[in-house]
Enzyme design. Structure first.
Site, PDB file in Angstrom:
ATOM      1  N   HIS A 223       0.830  -1.205   0.000  1.00 25.09           N
ATOM      2  CA  HIS A 223       0.000   0.000   0.000  1.00 25.09           C
ATOM      3  C   HIS A 223       0.866   1.258   0.000  1.00 25.09           C
ATOM      4  O   HIS A 223       0.597   2.197  -0.730  1.00 25.09           O
ATOM      5  CB  HIS A 223      -0.928   0.014   1.215  1.00 25.09           C
ATOM      6  CG  HIS A 223      -2.212  -0.724   0.983  1.00 25.09           C
ATOM      7  ND1 HIS A 223      -2.253  -2.066   0.706  1.00 25.09           N
ATOM      8  CD2 HIS A 223      -3.501  -0.296   0.972  1.00 25.09           C
ATOM      9  CE1 HIS A 223      -3.513  -2.435   0.552  1.00 25.09           C
ATOM     10  NE2 HIS A 223      -4.299  -1.376   0.707  1.00 25.09           N
ATOM     11  N   HIS A 338       1.550  -3.105   8.997  1.00 25.90           N
ATOM     12  CA  HIS A 338       2.996  -3.330   8.793  1.00 25.90           C
ATOM     13  C   HIS A 338       3.847  -2.716   9.902  1.00 25.90           C
ATOM     14  O   HIS A 338       3.374  -1.887  10.690  1.00 25.90           O
ATOM     15  CB  HIS A 338       3.459  -2.761   7.440  1.00 25.90           C
ATOM     16  CG  HIS A 338       2.891  -3.482   6.264  1.00 25.90           C
ATOM     17  ND1 HIS A 338       3.397  -4.663   5.796  1.00 25.90           N
ATOM     18  CD2 HIS A 338       1.857  -3.162   5.449  1.00 25.90           C
ATOM     19  CE1 HIS A 338       2.698  -5.064   4.746  1.00 25.90           C
ATOM     20  NE2 HIS A 338       1.741  -4.165   4.525  1.00 25.90           N
TER      21      HIS A 338
HETATM   22  C1  PKZ Z   1     -14.609   9.520 -19.488  1.00 26.79           C
HETATM   23  C2  PKZ Z   1     -13.276   9.016 -18.986  1.00 26.79           C
HETATM   24  C3  PKZ Z   1     -12.396   8.596 -20.132  1.00 26.79           C
HETATM   25  C4  PKZ Z   1     -10.995   8.413 -19.696  1.00 26.79           C
HETATM   26  C5  PKZ Z   1     -10.109   8.395 -20.852  1.00 26.79           C
HETATM   27  C6  PKZ Z   1      -8.760   8.131 -20.461  1.00 26.79           C
HETATM   28  C7  PKZ Z   1      -8.336   6.807 -20.920  1.00 26.79           C
HETATM   29  C8  PKZ Z   1      -7.275   6.362 -20.045  1.00 26.79           C
HETATM   30  C9  PKZ Z   1      -6.907   4.976 -20.306  1.00 26.79           C
HETATM   31  C10 PKZ Z   1      -6.414   4.445 -19.055  1.00 26.79           C
HETATM   32  C11 PKZ Z   1      -5.929   3.082 -19.261  1.00 26.79           C
HETATM   33  C12 PKZ Z   1      -5.852   2.454 -17.979  1.00 26.79           C
HETATM   34  C13 PKZ Z   1      -5.048   1.234 -18.063  1.00 26.79           C
HETATM   35  C14 PKZ Z   1      -4.710   0.806 -16.738  1.00 26.79           C
HETATM   36  C15 PKZ Z   1      -4.566  -0.639 -16.711  1.00 26.79           C
HETATM   37  C16 PKZ Z   1      -4.405  -1.027 -15.332  1.00 26.79           C
HETATM   38  O1  PKZ Z   1      -3.740  -0.432 -14.560  1.00 26.79           O
HETATM   39  S1  PKZ Z   1      -5.231  -2.405 -14.921  1.00 26.79           S
HETATM   40  C17 PKZ Z   1      -4.616  -2.842 -13.383  1.00 26.79           C
HETATM   41  C18 PKZ Z   1      -5.445  -2.434 -12.277  1.00 26.79           C
HETATM   42  N1  PKZ Z   1      -4.885  -3.041 -11.106  1.00 26.79           N
HETATM   43  C19 PKZ Z   1      -4.588  -2.322 -10.065  1.00 26.79           C
HETATM   44  O2  PKZ Z   1      -4.773  -1.139 -10.043  1.00 26.79           O
HETATM   45  C20 PKZ Z   1      -4.020  -3.105  -8.881  1.00 26.79           C
HETATM   46  C21 PKZ Z   1      -3.406  -2.204  -7.842  1.00 26.79           C
HETATM   47  N2  PKZ Z   1      -3.147  -2.974  -6.662  1.00 26.79           N
HETATM   48  C22 PKZ Z   1      -1.916  -3.417  -6.311  1.00 26.79           C
HETATM   49  O3  PKZ Z   1      -0.935  -3.152  -6.955  1.00 26.79           O
HETATM   50  C23 PKZ Z   1      -1.843  -4.328  -5.125  1.00 26.79           C
HETATM   51  O4  PKZ Z   1      -3.127  -4.831  -4.847  1.00 26.79           O
HETATM   52  C24 PKZ Z   1      -1.343  -3.662  -3.831  1.00 26.79           C
HETATM   53  C25 PKZ Z   1      -2.283  -2.612  -3.299  1.00 26.79           C
HETATM   54  C26 PKZ Z   1       0.030  -3.102  -4.012  1.00 26.79           C
HETATM   55  C27 PKZ Z   1      -1.299  -4.930  -2.987  1.00 26.79           C
HETATM   56  O5  PKZ Z   1      -0.949  -4.823  -1.741  1.00 26.79           O
HETATM   57  P1  PKZ Z   1      -1.368  -6.015  -0.713  1.00 26.79           P
HETATM   58  O6  PKZ Z   1      -1.235  -7.347  -1.318  1.00 26.79           O
HETATM   59  O7  PKZ Z   1      -2.689  -5.687  -0.148  1.00 26.79           O
HETATM   60  O8  PKZ Z   1      -0.213  -5.942   0.307  1.00 26.79           O
HETATM   61  P2  PKZ Z   1       0.069  -4.856   1.421  1.00 26.79           P
HETATM   62  O9  PKZ Z   1      -0.172  -3.478   0.952  1.00 26.79           O
HETATM   63  O10 PKZ Z   1       1.448  -5.166   1.879  1.00 26.79           O
HETATM   64  O11 PKZ Z   1      -1.025  -5.140   2.549  1.00 26.79           O
HETATM   65  C28 PKZ Z   1      -1.065  -6.272   3.380  1.00 26.79           C
HETATM   66  C29 PKZ Z   1      -2.455  -6.343   3.979  1.00 26.79           C
HETATM   67  O12 PKZ Z   1      -2.729  -5.157   4.728  1.00 26.79           O
HETATM   68  C30 PKZ Z   1      -3.888  -4.513   4.216  1.00 26.79           C
HETATM   69  N3  PKZ Z   1      -3.706  -3.059   4.191  1.00 26.79           N
HETATM   70  C31 PKZ Z   1      -2.545  -2.358   4.110  1.00 26.79           C
HETATM   71  N4  PKZ Z   1      -2.802  -1.038   4.131  1.00 26.79           N
HETATM   72  C32 PKZ Z   1      -4.156  -0.903   4.228  1.00 26.79           C
HETATM   73  C33 PKZ Z   1      -5.039   0.217   4.298  1.00 26.79           C
HETATM   74  N5  PKZ Z   1      -4.601   1.468   4.280  1.00 26.79           N
HETATM   75  N6  PKZ Z   1      -6.368  -0.012   4.375  1.00 26.79           N
HETATM   76  C34 PKZ Z   1      -6.859  -1.269   4.420  1.00 26.79           C
HETATM   77  N7  PKZ Z   1      -6.070  -2.378   4.354  1.00 26.79           N
HETATM   78  C35 PKZ Z   1      -4.735  -2.187   4.269  1.00 26.79           C
HETATM   79  C36 PKZ Z   1      -4.066  -5.036   2.803  1.00 26.79           C
HETATM   80  O13 PKZ Z   1      -5.409  -5.007   2.389  1.00 26.79           O
HETATM   81  C37 PKZ Z   1      -3.526  -6.444   2.910  1.00 26.79           C
HETATM   82  O14 PKZ Z   1      -4.527  -7.266   3.411  1.00 26.79           O
HETATM   83  P3  PKZ Z   1      -4.959  -8.650   2.708  1.00 26.79           P
HETATM   84  O15 PKZ Z   1      -6.225  -8.337   2.026  1.00 26.79           O
HETATM   85  O16 PKZ Z   1      -3.891  -9.044   1.754  1.00 26.79           O
HETATM   86  O17 PKZ Z   1      -5.105  -9.557   3.853  1.00 26.79           O
END
Ligand code: PKZ
EC number: 3.6.1.-
Length: 371
Positions: A223, A338
């Site tokens: 995070h 963490h």
């Molecule tokens: C009209 C409009 C037109 C627009 C016109 C424009 C066109 C514009 C085209 C755009 C085009 C886009 C194209 C993009 C294409 C992609 O970007 S698609 C991909 C989308 N995917 C994402 O965004 C994924 C982002 N997420 C990640 O990278 C990972 O999930 C993370 C957040 C780094 C993972 O971290 P994690 O595994 O949760 O690990 P960590 O942070 O160490 O946390 C450990 C635990 O503590 C919890 N925790 C830590 N901190 C927190 C907190 N603050 N609160 C709650 N829980 C927490 C976590 O939830 C986790 O718990 P578990 O659920 O695993 O038990």
């Protein structure tokens, strides 16, 4: 101070300063109790954060500057770094953050039972998560039982399944008495070894999918890493179009405020005094129906104009709203999740690449201006 200087200082120091702030607040106040891993901000926004940030960043670029190869290059570098650090270092391998975790002794644990054979309350941090995990483990063990030809292992799987069903509150038919003289720790070891033997538990995502719990080791905060990268990307890019965004806001003024005052300028008594209704029906209409309908119409107008003003005309507001959201998530992580060293490693890994990239870009554009 000129806008762009303030923006650069904000981009460079916001995250480290927030880490410090979080730890000072942590010393002064109790840990916030409203933070939940499964709340909508975390599941819908932060866990899909790169997607939201990409949409907002490209939308702003499109509305202020149009496509530009420098923006695309910076976005590409940061996207690749985000991907290898949090998603997969290479095809079908764990991401860097999980490789660090396993290299420092972390593993996917399955300590389902406590020493008395009851559900281990330290296994996951909520009942909902424990139930979901038991369900996943049950499915995997069932699959194992159906495929193994070893009678001893099949019996153990059967005993484990009975225990898990009991923990889930399901009826085994023969009750707890039907369970074997196998100790809870032996069953935990069997569940652990069996699910690990199915393979592919090298990443936190795979561990979660199998119902396990990521324990031990140094687990760089994903995070903190993601929030830092997103804040620096949004503020860093804002630096390149802020000279177009602020004048546009100034030029347009705040015409929205006129619509807002219209909403309030809707007195039922004034209606009655001005129109002098004759019948009871007319009085009712002027006192209640007309103000309500006018208010509804103005509200719809105001909402449409607000969306147009923020999304179409001045998406920089949207950008700052997202910066605020990522900042909030960052602060909550420093307070609740963490260890300090894991937060620092998440911050450093994001900072080194994004800070370096924007410092280099700022230096290059200053050089170009001089030439
Ligand atoms: C009209 C409009 C037109 C627009 C016109 C424009 C066109 C514009 C085209 C755009 C085009 C886009 C194209 C993009 C294409 C992609 O970007 S698609 C991909 C989308 N995917 C994402 O965004 C994924 C982002 N997420 C990640 O990278 C990972 O999930 C993370 C957040 C780094 C993972 O971290 P994690 O595994 O949760 O690990 P960590 O942070 O160490 O946390 C450990 C635990 O503590 C919890 N925790 C830590 N901190 C927190 C907190 N603050 N609160 C709650 N829980 C927490 C976590 O939830 C986790 O718990 P578990 O659920 O695993 O038990």
């Amino acid at each position: 101070m000129e806008h762009s200087k303030a923006l650069r200082i904000l981009a460079l120091f916001l995250c480290p300063a927030t880490l410090l702030l979080g730890h000072i607040l942590g010393l002064l106040y109790p840990v916030p109790s409203w933070i939940d891993k499964d709340d909508w901000i975390n599941t819908f926004f932060v866990k899909k954060g790169w997607f939201w940030t990409s949409v907002v960043m490209w939308w702003c670029a499109f509305r202020y500057k149009g496509w530009n190869k420098h923006i695309s290059l910076r976005y590409f570098v940061l996207s690749v770094w985000w991907f290898v650090f949090t998603q997969a270092a290479w095809f079908h391998t764990a991401p860097i953050m999980d490789l660090i975790f396993t290299a420092t002794g972390g593993l996917c644990g399955f300590d389902v039972l406590d020493t008395n054979g009851n559900l281990n309350q330290k296994f996951h941090d909520s009942d909902v998560r424990r139930t979901k995990s038991l369900d996943k483990i049950h499915t995997l063990l069932k699959k194992f039982q159906l495929t193994t030809e070893d009678e001893f292992l099949s019996n153990l799987a059967d005993h484990s399944l009975k225990s898990i069903r009991r923990l889930m509150g399901l009826n085994n038919g023969d009750g707890r008495d039907g369970e074997p003289p196998v100790s809870p720790s032996e069953l935990n070891i069997f569940i652990h070894d069996t699910i690990h033997s199915l393979g592919g538990l090298g990443s936190s995502a795979a561990c979660r999918a199998a119902g396990g719990q990521w324990t031990g080791g140094h687990d760089p905060s994903g995070h903190i890493f993601l929030n830092t990268l997103m804040i620096m990307l949004l503020l860093g890019e804002c630096d390149f179009f802020e000279n177009l965004a602020w004048p546009r806001i100034k030029r347009q003024g705040c015409k929205l405020s006129n619509y807002f005052t219209d909403l309030l300028d809707n007195s039922p008594l004034l209606n009655v005094l001005q129109r002098r209704p004759q019948t009871t029906y007319d009085v009712f209409w002027e006192l209640f129906a007309r103000p309500a309908l006018k208010c509804l119409g103005d509200l719809v107008n105001f909402s449409l104009l607000s969306v147009r003003y923020v999304v179409w005309e001045n998406p920089v507001f949207l950008l700052f709203a997202f910066v605020f959201l990522w900042w909030y998530s960052f602060l909550m992580t420093t307070l609740v999740f963490h260890t300090l060293s894991e937060q620092l490693s998440g911050l450093l890994c994001a900072y080194v690449v994004s800070g370096g990239l924007y410092l280099l870009t700022i230096k290059n554009s200053a050089k170009r201006r001089l030439v």
